[in-house]
Design an enzyme around this catalytic site. Structure first.
Site, PDB file in Angstrom:
ATOM      1  N   LYS A  49     -19.977 -35.184 -74.054  1.00 55.31           N
ATOM      2  CA  LYS A  49     -19.107 -36.368 -74.172  1.00 55.31           C
ATOM      3  C   LYS A  49     -17.793 -35.985 -74.836  1.00 55.31           C
ATOM      4  CE  LYS A  49     -19.316 -41.211 -75.810  1.00 55.31           C
ATOM      5  NZ  LYS A  49     -20.145 -42.212 -76.543  1.00 55.31           N
ATOM      6  N   SER A 124     -21.049 -46.312 -73.942  1.00 54.39           N
ATOM      7  CA  SER A 124     -19.798 -45.634 -73.653  1.00 54.39           C
ATOM      8  C   SER A 124     -19.971 -44.216 -73.111  1.00 54.39           C
ATOM      9  CB  SER A 124     -18.935 -45.582 -74.917  1.00 54.39           C
ATOM     10  OG  SER A 124     -19.568 -44.834 -75.940  1.00 54.39           O
ATOM     11  N   SER A 148     -24.686 -46.610 -76.906  1.00 55.56           N
ATOM     12  CA  SER A 148     -23.906 -45.821 -75.944  1.00 55.56           C
ATOM     13  C   SER A 148     -24.617 -44.644 -75.311  1.00 55.56           C
ATOM     14  CB  SER A 148     -22.618 -45.341 -76.593  1.00 55.56           C
ATOM     15  OG  SER A 148     -21.711 -46.407 -76.599  1.00 55.56           O
TER      16      SER A 148
HETATM   17  N1  GLN Z   1     -21.007 -51.168 -76.655  1.00 56.74           N
HETATM   18  C1  GLN Z   1     -21.015 -50.923 -78.068  1.00 56.74           C
HETATM   19  C2  GLN Z   1     -19.619 -50.988 -78.602  1.00 56.74           C
HETATM   20  O1  GLN Z   1     -18.716 -51.155 -77.826  1.00 56.74           O
HETATM   21  C3  GLN Z   1     -21.659 -49.616 -78.379  1.00 56.74           C
HETATM   22  C4  GLN Z   1     -20.764 -48.466 -78.167  1.00 56.74           C
HETATM   23  C5  GLN Z   1     -21.319 -47.184 -78.678  1.00 56.74           C
HETATM   24  O2  GLN Z   1     -22.521 -47.056 -78.937  1.00 56.74           O
HETATM   25  N2  GLN Z   1     -20.409 -46.243 -78.898  1.00 56.74           N
HETATM   26  O3  GLN Z   1     -19.396 -50.882 -79.782  1.00 56.74           O
END
Ligand code: GLN
Length: 457
Positions: A49, A124, A148
């Site tokens: 990532k 994400s 994410s």
């Molecule tokens: N969807 C969640 C957020 O936008 C989780 C994102 C993540 O785990 N980085 O904060």
């Protein structure tokens, strides 16, 4: 918000060589970093990532702010991969700074879902899950602040593990909300994800949250030993759930789509058939989890992202005007809409006069969620729910309504608030794409969730 609002057209700014097969747009930068000649991951490939630092290879966090940022050092997990013999094959697309559930807030355009074309891969860590689902890498690393890793694993039909807070080093992970996030593995199957976890779990002198010898809350319970020193996660993927007690979190099933609940129920039948017992539990605190998560995550983000001002980090705001103007220009041009929204809301939540009303209340809710989980684990070895309340959304569908997007995280964020481990395993297909089942374990109970998850394969 999202890609459309950035100056560059979707897909622009990617460093993917001509002829490299990336139809789904999983990668932002394709570059090979060979690992040691042999090791437990010898001969395998890993996609990383793009918020995990790679020395000499740009690390954008999916943001125009960092489009040209090349870290001078490797994250600990990247060193560990290379020592274990893995080859890093590139950096994957993600929601900008990890803020999103669809990978569509990336400044570099979206990623398509290889398991459900035309739909989002989740977020994400959407590029990482897509790279594994499309067979572009054997494994991938993601990061999970509020879901994410698990969300994209569920949407792309692969396995993802969010480790217990403090199991895996965060050194070299660009922080979004540091009290919530962990790096973790994505793989086609549970054993693969567990093998990768074996490599990256362990104490790191550069991340005090992994130091069981000095963490007062853990030192006594674990005798100063880090749990990863004795655990072998891959061996736990033996499918043996005979006598395992599974608690179904009813509060997290009720809000899910009918097609998701059907797949979930049939996976529970498989666990029963393999010898597990299943009972219902209620965690009333999870009703507050989404609100609490977003207040805490945005508050931490407002502080963590202060370093991107074009002077310390990030694209320059130019030389016109005074320092304030340069600084404002760098952030105005470098950040996308969703990131700006969260910095503003987080700054507001922490400001004098509102601190008690928002941040402190969110911390109280966080403590309640932790306590609720502790009580549930008195009668259950693992807790089960659908990973996501719905199958993957169509590309573009959720962009106009941030609140709807935040609510999609209802089942994943409680786990981060409580710092617990969780796995998402495939639970079948719908006509809208794959569905995942989430198993949550007690702190450092990775072996139990891996064992239970492997029984569903
Ligand atoms: N969807 C969640 C957020 O936008 C989780 C994102 C993540 O785990 N980085 O904060």
């Amino acid at each position: 918000m999202a890609a459309q609002d950035h100056e560059e057209a979707p897909g622009e700014g990617r460093l993917v060589p001509d002829g490299f097969d990336d139809d789904h747009g999983a990668f932002l930068t394709v570059e090979r970093l060979a690992g040691a000649d042999d090791g437990p991951l010898g001969g395998s490939t890993v996609a990383v990532k793009d918020n995990i630092s790679t020395a000499g290879v740009r690390t954008t966090c999916g943001s125009a702010m960092l489009a040209d940022y090349v870290p001078p050092y490797d994250a600990t997990v990247v060193e560990q991969l290379q020592e274990a013999g893995a080859t890093v094959v590139g950096k994957t697309n993600m929601d900008e700074f990890g803020m999103g559930t669809t990978t569509e807030t990336s400044a570099f355009g979206p990623t398509d879902n290889p398991a459900a074309p035309g739909r989002v891969p989740g977020g994400s860590s959407g590029g990482s899950a897509a790279a594994v689902a499309a067979g572009q890498a054997d494994y991938a690393l993601g990061s999970d602040t509020g879901g994410s890793i698990r969300c994209p694993a569920a949407f792309c039909g692969v396995v993802g593990i969010k480790p217990t807070y403090g199991l895996v080093s965060r050194y070299g992970l660009v922080a979004y909300a540091n009290s919530l996030e962990q790096i973790g593995p994505l793989a086609p199957d549970v054993e693969g994800a567990a093998e990768l976890l074996d490599v990256i779990a362990g104490p790191d002198e550069r991340d005090a949250t992994t130091r069981h010898d000095i963490r007062e809350d853990l030192a006594e319970e674990y005798d100063g030993e880090h749990p990863a020193t004795t655990a072998t996660y891959a061996d736990a993927a033996d499918g043996d759930v005979d006598g395992l007690s599974v608690g179904v979190v009813t509060d997290l099933v009720e809000g899910a789509d009918d097609v998701v609940v059907e797949r979930f129920e049939s996976a529970l039948d498989d666990l029963r058939a393999a010898g597990a017992t299943v009972h219902e539990v209620s965690l009333p605190s999870v009703e507050t989890a989404v609100q609490a998560y977003y207040v805490i995550a945005m508050s931490e983000a407002s502080s963590n992202l202060a370093r991107f001002d074009g002077v310390r980090y990030g694209r320059s705001g130019g030389h016109e005007g005074d320092w304030n103007e340069t600084f404002a220009r760098a952030r105005e041009q470098g950040f996308g809409e969703e990131v700006k929204r969260r910095i503003l809301l987080g700054t507001y939540a922490l400001s004098a006069g509102y601190h008690d009303k928002y941040y402190e209340q969110a911390q109280d809710a966080r403590a309640w969620v932790k306590q609720d989980f502790d009580e549930a684990f008195a009668d259950a070895d693992v807790l089960a729910s659908p990973t996501m309340p719905a199958p993957p959304f169509e590309l573009g569908e959720s962009l106009s309504d941030p609140l709807q997007m935040y609510l999609a995280d209802a089942n994943t964020v409680p786990v981060n608030l409580a710092n617990l481990p969780a796995i998402s395993v495939p639970a079948g297909e719908t006509d809208r794409g794959p569905v995942g089942l989430q198993l949550v374990g007690p702190a450092f109970g990775e072996e139990t969730i891996i064992r239970a998850g492997s029984a569903l394969e």
